[in-house]
Design an enzyme around this catalytic site. Structure first.
Site, mmCIF file in Angstrom:
data_model
loop_
_atom_site.group_PDB
_atom_site.id
_atom_site.type_symbol
_atom_site.label_atom_id
_atom_site.label_comp_id
_atom_site.label_asym_id
_atom_site.label_seq_id
_atom_site.Cartn_x
_atom_site.Cartn_y
_atom_site.Cartn_z
ATOM 1 N N ASN A 190 -43.102 0.462 -105.226
ATOM 2 C CA ASN A 190 -42.001 1.435 -105.159
ATOM 3 C C ASN A 190 -40.726 0.690 -105.526
ATOM 4 O O ASN A 190 -40.184 -0.052 -104.708
ATOM 5 C CB ASN A 190 -41.908 2.028 -103.746
ATOM 6 C CG ASN A 190 -40.672 2.907 -103.577
ATOM 7 O OD1 ASN A 190 -40.061 3.315 -104.570
ATOM 8 N ND2 ASN A 190 -40.305 3.197 -102.344
ATOM 9 N N LYS A 212 -37.889 1.850 -105.962
ATOM 10 C CA LYS A 212 -36.678 2.509 -105.434
ATOM 11 C C LYS A 212 -35.635 2.624 -106.553
ATOM 12 O O LYS A 212 -36.013 2.709 -107.717
ATOM 13 C CB LYS A 212 -36.130 1.770 -104.218
ATOM 14 C CG LYS A 212 -37.198 1.437 -103.186
ATOM 15 C CD LYS A 212 -36.608 1.068 -101.860
ATOM 16 C CE LYS A 212 -37.707 0.552 -100.956
ATOM 17 N NZ LYS A 212 -37.349 0.582 -99.561
ATOM 18 N N GLY A 216 -39.681 -4.019 -101.853
ATOM 19 C CA GLY A 216 -39.000 -5.197 -102.402
ATOM 20 C C GLY A 216 -39.898 -6.160 -103.155
ATOM 21 O O GLY A 216 -39.532 -6.653 -104.233
ATOM 22 N N GLU A 240 -36.792 7.097 -96.577
ATOM 23 C CA GLU A 240 -35.399 7.125 -97.057
ATOM 24 C C GLU A 240 -35.006 8.544 -97.453
ATOM 25 O O GLU A 240 -33.869 8.970 -97.247
ATOM 26 C CB GLU A 240 -35.236 6.135 -98.221
ATOM 27 C CG GLU A 240 -35.271 4.698 -97.702
ATOM 28 C CD GLU A 240 -35.732 3.663 -98.709
ATOM 29 O OE1 GLU A 240 -35.816 3.967 -99.914
ATOM 30 O OE2 GLU A 240 -36.039 2.533 -98.272
ATOM 31 N N GLY A 290 -38.033 -2.761 -95.607
ATOM 32 C CA GLY A 290 -36.892 -3.511 -96.112
ATOM 33 C C GLY A 290 -36.233 -4.393 -95.068
ATOM 34 O O GLY A 290 -35.146 -4.917 -95.286
ATOM 35 N N SER A 345 -42.385 -4.174 -95.572
ATOM 36 C CA SER A 345 -42.242 -5.627 -95.684
ATOM 37 C C SER A 345 -43.569 -6.343 -95.954
ATOM 38 O O SER A 345 -43.805 -7.440 -95.423
ATOM 39 C CB SER A 345 -41.537 -6.197 -94.457
ATOM 40 O OG SER A 345 -40.217 -5.663 -94.347
ATOM 41 N N HIS A 398 -40.953 9.845 -98.469
ATOM 42 C CA HIS A 398 -40.534 8.481 -98.107
ATOM 43 C C HIS A 398 -39.462 8.572 -97.024
ATOM 44 O O HIS A 398 -38.634 9.487 -97.033
ATOM 45 C CB HIS A 398 -40.005 7.753 -99.347
ATOM 46 C CG HIS A 398 -39.807 6.281 -99.107
ATOM 47 N ND1 HIS A 398 -38.709 5.787 -98.442
ATOM 48 C CD2 HIS A 398 -40.583 5.216 -99.410
ATOM 49 C CE1 HIS A 398 -38.820 4.472 -98.360
ATOM 50 N NE2 HIS A 398 -39.945 4.093 -98.937
ATOM 51 N N GLU A 442 -45.816 4.097 -93.052
ATOM 52 C CA GLU A 442 -44.685 3.193 -93.229
ATOM 53 C C GLU A 442 -43.769 3.275 -92.003
ATOM 54 O O GLU A 442 -42.893 4.152 -91.941
ATOM 55 C CB GLU A 442 -43.883 3.586 -94.476
ATOM 56 C CG GLU A 442 -44.651 3.448 -95.771
ATOM 57 C CD GLU A 442 -43.719 3.130 -96.924
ATOM 58 O OE1 GLU A 442 -44.001 2.166 -97.646
ATOM 59 O OE2 GLU A 442 -42.696 3.814 -97.088
HETATM 60 C C1 PEP Z 1 -41.004 1.037 -99.256
HETATM 61 O O1 PEP Z 1 -39.899 1.244 -99.704
HETATM 62 O O2 PEP Z 1 -41.874 1.930 -99.334
HETATM 63 C C2 PEP Z 1 -41.281 -0.248 -98.632
HETATM 64 C C3 PEP Z 1 -42.402 -0.411 -97.993
HETATM 65 O O3 PEP Z 1 -40.312 -1.216 -98.766
HETATM 66 P P1 PEP Z 1 -40.448 -2.786 -98.387
HETATM 67 O O4 PEP Z 1 -41.788 -3.260 -98.886
HETATM 68 O O5 PEP Z 1 -39.308 -3.435 -99.101
HETATM 69 O O6 PEP Z 1 -40.360 -2.876 -96.908
#
Ligand code: PEP
Length: 260
Positions: free
Chosen positions: A12, A14, A234, A99, A174, A212, A97, A168
């Site tokens: 992803n 983003k 990320g 966000e 993040g 993460s 998601h 998640e």
């Molecule tokens: C995400 O945005 O779906 C995600 C899991 O981000 P990160 O891996 O950066 O925590």
């Protein structure tokens, strides 16, 4: 007996990237030659999906969108329809998601409607669920993810068999703070049971973990019996890191069960 599902790793991006950075990232990732034991997909910002499709079309790597409209077409300025993503060759689209739930006030029902729109156009929706830190500390994790998933199963019925679910935990996205493999696996096991209650054919549905995930923790997560792959934020922006995560998934993958 625990079914073995082919592992799926989804990047992803983003709201990151530009034409030069995207090309460099995907060329470096393709040079890593991760193989296709695990299924791999890259969810890029909508304006770059044509570029991404051109760079990936000769490979086994799929691509997808990060969101879609619940509507078919019309006066919805700024939105991207599932039909548009399908026309660009997308296999996947992320819906719900955290966000978007937090920053765009997307409700559980709205997320379910987006998943339905994606299925109408042959896309595989990746339905994200997860609790906040306050919800976890209040002991409400199962209640929250059950509620989020129930909105989707209520609308889709047995079409739930055609989705991917991503657990998640919001507190792990993040932040560098990953759920332990045991914590994640427990929630995945709970979600697996809710899926089974909703549809007898849900065994092939993959439940990804996101939050993460890095090269150095992916193997322990993917080794857990109820974790079928990862949704990677990320770390998907670094070719070697993303490739290492895909390799970790491949080690526990199987082609034995056909999954959407
Ligand atoms: C995400 O945005 O779906 C995600 C899991 O981000 P990160 O891996 O950066 O925590």
């Amino acid at each position: 007996m625990v079914a073995r599902r082919r592992r799926l790793v989804v990047g992803n991006w983003k709201m990151n990237g530009d034409r030069a950075a995207n090309a460099a990232l995907l060329q470096a990732f393709l040079a890593e030659r991760v193989g296709d034991e695990a299924e791999v997909s890259v969810c890029a910002p909508a304006p770059y999906l044509v570029q991404v499709s051109t760079l990936l079309e000769a490979s086994s790597i799929a691509w997808g969108g990060q969101d879609c409209s619940s509507h078919e077409s019309g006066a919805y300025t700024g939105e991207v329809s599932a039909a548009m993503l399908a026309e660009l060759g997308c296999r996947h689209v992320i819906v719900g998601h955290s966000e978007r739930r937090a920053l765009h006030a997307e409700s559980d029902v709205f997320v379910a409607e987006k998943a339905a729109a994606a299925l109408r156009h042959g896309l595989v929706p990746i339905v994200c669920v997860g609790e906040t830190l306050a919800e976890r500390e209040a002991g409400a994790t199962e209640q929250v993810v059950a509620r989020q998933l129930a909105a989707v199963t209520a609308l889709l019925g047995t079409d739930i068999d055609r989705v991917v679910v991503a657990y998640e935990p919001v507190w792990a996205i993040g932040t560098g703070r990953t759920a332990s493999p045991e914590q994640a696996d427990a929630v995945h096991s709970f979600l697996r049971d809710r899926l089974a209650e909703a549809s007898a054919g849900s065994d092939a549905v993959r439940i990804l973990y996101g939050g993460s995930v890095k090269a150095d923790n992916a193997a322990q997560l993917f080794a857990r019996p109820h974790i079928d792959g990862g949704l990677i934020g990320g770390a998907s922006l670094k070719a070697s890191e993303f490739a290492a995560i895909c390799r970790a998934a491949a080690k526990t993958s199987t082609h034995g069960v056909a999954s959407p």
